[in-house]
Scaffold this motif. Structure first.
Motif, PDB file in Angstrom:
ATOM      1  N   VAL A 225      -1.194  12.387  -5.469  1.00 15.25           N
ATOM      2  CA  VAL A 225       0.085  12.304  -4.151  1.00 15.25           C
ATOM      3  C   VAL A 225       0.512  13.739  -4.604  1.00 15.25           C
ATOM      4  O   VAL A 225       0.536  14.109  -5.509  1.00 15.25           O
ATOM      5  N   THR A 226       1.008  14.157  -3.295  1.00 18.19           N
ATOM      6  CA  THR A 226       1.524  15.480  -3.265  1.00 18.19           C
ATOM      7  C   THR A 226       2.914  15.644  -2.715  1.00 18.19           C
ATOM      8  O   THR A 226       3.164  14.662  -1.805  1.00 18.19           O
ATOM      9  N   ILE A 227       3.731  16.607  -3.068  1.00 15.40           N
ATOM     10  CA  ILE A 227       4.989  16.650  -2.442  1.00 15.40           C
ATOM     11  C   ILE A 227       4.931  16.746  -0.762  1.00 15.40           C
ATOM     12  O   ILE A 227       5.761  15.930  -0.085  1.00 15.40           O
ATOM     13  N   GLY A 228       4.177  17.480  -0.423  1.00 14.43           N
ATOM     14  CA  GLY A 228       3.960  17.597   1.149  1.00 14.43           C
ATOM     15  C   GLY A 228       3.415  16.271   1.935  1.00 14.43           C
ATOM     16  O   GLY A 228       3.916  16.063   2.770  1.00 14.43           O
ATOM     17  N   GLY A 229       2.477  15.727   1.121  1.00 15.48           N
ATOM     18  CA  GLY A 229       2.357  14.070   1.505  1.00 15.48           C
ATOM     19  C   GLY A 229       3.461  13.196   1.591  1.00 15.48           C
ATOM     20  O   GLY A 229       3.536  12.595   2.594  1.00 15.48           O
ATOM     21  N   ILE A 230       4.114  13.305   0.671  1.00 14.49           N
ATOM     22  CA  ILE A 230       5.227  12.623   0.382  1.00 14.49           C
ATOM     23  C   ILE A 230       6.306  12.619   1.526  1.00 14.49           C
ATOM     24  O   ILE A 230       6.799  11.994   2.353  1.00 14.49           O
ATOM     25  N   THR A 231       6.517  14.095   1.616  1.00 14.65           N
ATOM     26  CA  THR A 231       7.647  14.277   2.688  1.00 14.65           C
ATOM     27  C   THR A 231       7.236  14.219   4.115  1.00 14.65           C
ATOM     28  O   THR A 231       7.971  13.728   4.918  1.00 14.65           O
ATOM     29  N   ALA A 232       5.957  14.432   4.281  1.00 15.16           N
ATOM     30  CA  ALA A 232       5.194  13.972   5.745  1.00 15.16           C
ATOM     31  C   ALA A 232       5.586  12.501   5.841  1.00 15.16           C
ATOM     32  O   ALA A 232       5.783  11.835   7.242  1.00 15.16           O
TER      33      ALA A 232
END
Length: 191
Positions: A111-118
């Motif tokens: 999991v990545t921060i960019g993915g969570i934000t999206a």
């Protein structure tokens, strides 16, 4: 107090594109907004936008080369010529929420921060996520100012083309993501 109309579509998809452009152009006139950002993969939506939004500065934001297939630009040459001949601008860049995060997610299954934000922005619909993202991409590329409102138009990605979401927002560069301000929802799917 400001009172503004929001249009909610029963279903997401390309069939909403003309109405999105109509209500976005109307609201741009009411707010004296001169720049419209439009997400476009193949250029289909960008061509429709420059036709429908004449008199406004239309910037088509396309995702990076190789997004689906290596060394492939999905925004067709024919559509690029049509957009440019009608005064539109085309900007191709890496998605703000993906880029290196996508590589990490693919390689490490993490999991990545960019993915969570999206994913959080997708709670409001895919078009909302993309509209926020293209505003930052345009600001990162120096195509829009961060002190002037724009209208960002996007669609629901699974449909492949067309628009179903329009937001009035104050763009920011990606490193200032938390300063991004969605000022108004002009239209979006109700799903």
């Amino acid at each position: 107090m400001i009172e503004a109309k929001t249009v909610y579509f029963e279903k997401p998809g390309v069939e909403n594109t003309e109405e999105v452009f109509r209500v976005a152009k109307q609201r741009a006139g009411e707010l004296d907004i001169k720049t419209i950002l439009v997400a476009s993969t193949t250029g289909y939506t960008a061509v429709k936008a420059v036709e429908a939004l004449n008199g406004l500065r239309v910037i088509a934001i396309s995702h990076s080369v190789g997004w689906r297939d290596p060394n492939t630009q999905e925004f067709t040459e024919e559509n690029q010529k049509m957009v440019k001949s009608r005064g539109g601008t085309i900007f191709t860049a890496t998605h703000v929420f993906d880029g290196i995060s996508r590589a990490l997610r693919s390689k490490s299954e993490t999991v990545t921060i960019g993915g969570i934000t999206a994913d959080v922005l997708r709670i409001f619909g895919s078009g909302t996520k993309v509209a926020c993202e293209i505003a930052m991409m345009a600001a990162d590329g120096g195509l829009v100012r961060t002190d002037k409102e724009v209208i960002a138009i996007a669609g629901t990605g699974s449909q492949g083309r067309g628009s179903d979401t329009a937001l009035v927002l104050m763009p920011v560069t990606s490193q200032n993501f938390f300063d991004l301000k969605v000022k108004e929802i002009i239209c979006k799917p109700r799903f």
